[in-house]
Scaffold this motif. Structure first.
Motif, PDB file in Angstrom:
ATOM      1  N   SER A   1       1.300   2.587  -3.460  1.00  0.00           N
ATOM      2  CA  SER A   1       0.239   2.798  -4.387  1.00  0.00           C
ATOM      3  C   SER A   1       0.163   4.094  -5.052  1.00  0.00           C
ATOM      4  O   SER A   1      -0.314   4.377  -6.179  1.00  0.00           O
TER       5      SER A   1
ATOM      6  N   SER B   1       0.902  -1.041  -0.012  1.00  0.00           N
ATOM      7  CA  SER B   1       0.020  -0.004  -0.141  1.00  0.00           C
ATOM      8  C   SER B   1       0.970   1.250   0.142  1.00  0.00           C
ATOM      9  O   SER B   1       0.455   2.096  -0.511  1.00  0.00           O
TER      10      SER B   1
ATOM     11  N   ASN C   1       2.473  -3.804 -10.417  1.00  0.00           N
ATOM     12  CA  ASN C   1       1.417  -4.401 -11.212  1.00  0.00           C
ATOM     13  C   ASN C   1       1.653  -5.099 -12.393  1.00  0.00           C
ATOM     14  O   ASN C   1       1.245  -6.115 -12.882  1.00  0.00           O
TER      15      ASN C   1
ATOM     16  N   ASN D   1       4.406   1.573  -8.591  1.00  0.00           N
ATOM     17  CA  ASN D   1       3.197   0.829  -8.619  1.00  0.00           C
ATOM     18  C   ASN D   1       3.038   0.133  -9.871  1.00  0.00           C
ATOM     19  O   ASN D   1       2.531  -1.043 -10.306  1.00  0.00           O
TER      20      ASN D   1
END
Length: 381
Positions: free
Chosen positions: A132, A129, A142, A138
């Motif tokens: 993020s 987190s 991803n 990020n």
């Protein structure tokens, strides 16, 4: 384990089970228990220690949490104290997500093991987190998760910012799904422990512009493949390199090394099998584990007997085998007379049967020369 001598007897089996949990251990190291002490200020502490520091492997390093029980009420659940860095990063897991703590059962020896496992999972979520809102980090995470590559584990750790930098140093720890199960059994016989490889990418501020890449091999694999530092990794260009492209390349390098070792083992086994078929009862002994040695007893037409030793390296068939002849009648410097044959016809492209036949033919051709060398250079036994 030294903690067994000092911890409260109720706590010992709880801690022992933690060392058996593969979800805590084997992810880049083993957990450790340190700082075992008692809450008693005065008086004997033997078998009354009720607090300790647990060091859990995570992201290529270790995180430390203090576990505090109460020796007066050892059946009660423990308190967990985070490190100062965790406080800075605002790590504060929801109690409802720690079901083993909510439903603490002191009669279940797995209670503490499950609690640490749940804490570790919450720790992973928390550090995920923290990136993020960071566009580059990020994106890296991803795209790795969405890639077709099988990755058993991607851990993230954000080191708290310092007064000199406003952004954290962020580490990606990527467990590579290299198939080590195909490696010959003899290689792992004396190499206990988990077999795995992991890639660590450390992103430095500003804007994760500088990246340090390193490879980690578990001790069992490092003994087989060699030091991770000696494995040449692809170059990383901070401007146009991304983990989704880089990680598969590293995986390919390691998988090809494993496949090369397996293939060499198969070729050695085939060669030894061909020699066994060709030489028959002349075979004295051979290596049935690594297939790197075989010995024969030869007798010439003149009744001259000698032993031939063939030694293969792990790089066979790329490297030529070493063929040595030993006289059973002669010695040199107190040892059986040895003659290393050079110039044996050999090609790595020949099949096993061709290699075996060429070796046997070569030995037959050099027998007269070997007999003469034994007579001139050796001493009769």
């Amino acid at each position: 384990m030294s903690f067994q001598k000092s911890l409260h007897p109720v706590l010992v089996p709880l801690v022992e089970e933690c060392f058996r949990n593969d979800k805590i251990n084997g992810q880049g190291g083993m957990m450790a228990i340190t700082g075992v002490k008692s809450s008693l200020i005065n008086g004997p502490t033997d078998k009354l220690c009720d607090r300790f520091t647990v060091s859990v492997p995570y992201c290529g390093s270790h995180i430390k949490w203090e576990v505090i029980f109460n020796h007066k009420y050892p059946t009660e659940p423990p308190d967990i104290v985070w490190s100062a860095d965790d406080d800075i990063n605002n790590f504060d897991p929801e109690i409802d997500n720690l079901q083993s703590l909510v439903d603490w059962n002191h009669k279940d020896n797995l209670s503490l093991s499950h609690l640490l496992e749940e804490l570790l999972e919450e720790y992973r979520r928390h550090h995920k987190s923290l990136i993020s809102s960071h566009q580059r980090l990020n994106f890296e995470y991803n795209t790795l998760k969405e890639s077709n590559m099988s990755l058993s584990q991607i851990d993230i750790h954000c080191q708290p910012p310092t007064t000199k930098q406003s952004e954290p140093v962020t580490t990606f720890y990527i467990r590579l799904e290299v198939d080590f199960s195909t490696l010959p059994a003899y290689l792992s016989k004396d190499n206990p422990g988990a077999s795995f490889a992991a890639l660590t990418a450390v992103f430095h501020p500003p804007n994760a512009s500088k990246v340090d890449i390193s490879l980690y091999l578990s001790p069992s694999i490092e003994r087989i493949l060699g030091s991770a530092a000696n494995i040449k990794l692809p170059s990383w260009n901070s401007e146009d390199s991304y983990l989704m492209d880089y990680v598969p390349n590293v995986h390919k390098i390691l998988q090809e090394k494993v496949e090369g070792i397996v293939q060499n083992f198969v070729r050695r086994k085939e060669y030894i099998a061909a020699l066994l078929g060709l030489m028959g009862q002349s075979v004295l002994e051979y290596d049935t584990e690594s297939y790197m040695k075989i010995a024969f007893l030869f007798e010439s037409n003149q009744g001259f007997c000698f032993i031939a030793h063939l030694n293969l390296t792990e790089a066979f068939p790329s490297e030529v085998p070493i063929l040595s002849l030993y006289s059973i009648y002669h010695k040199y410097d107190g040892r059986p007379f040895q003659y290393i044959l050079e110039g044996m016809p050999y090609s790595s492209h020949w099949d096993a049967e061709e290699k075996a036949w060429r070796m046997k033919t070569h030995i037959a051709q050099v027998i007269p020369k070997f007999m003469e060398i034994c007579r001139t250079s050796g001493e009769l036994l």
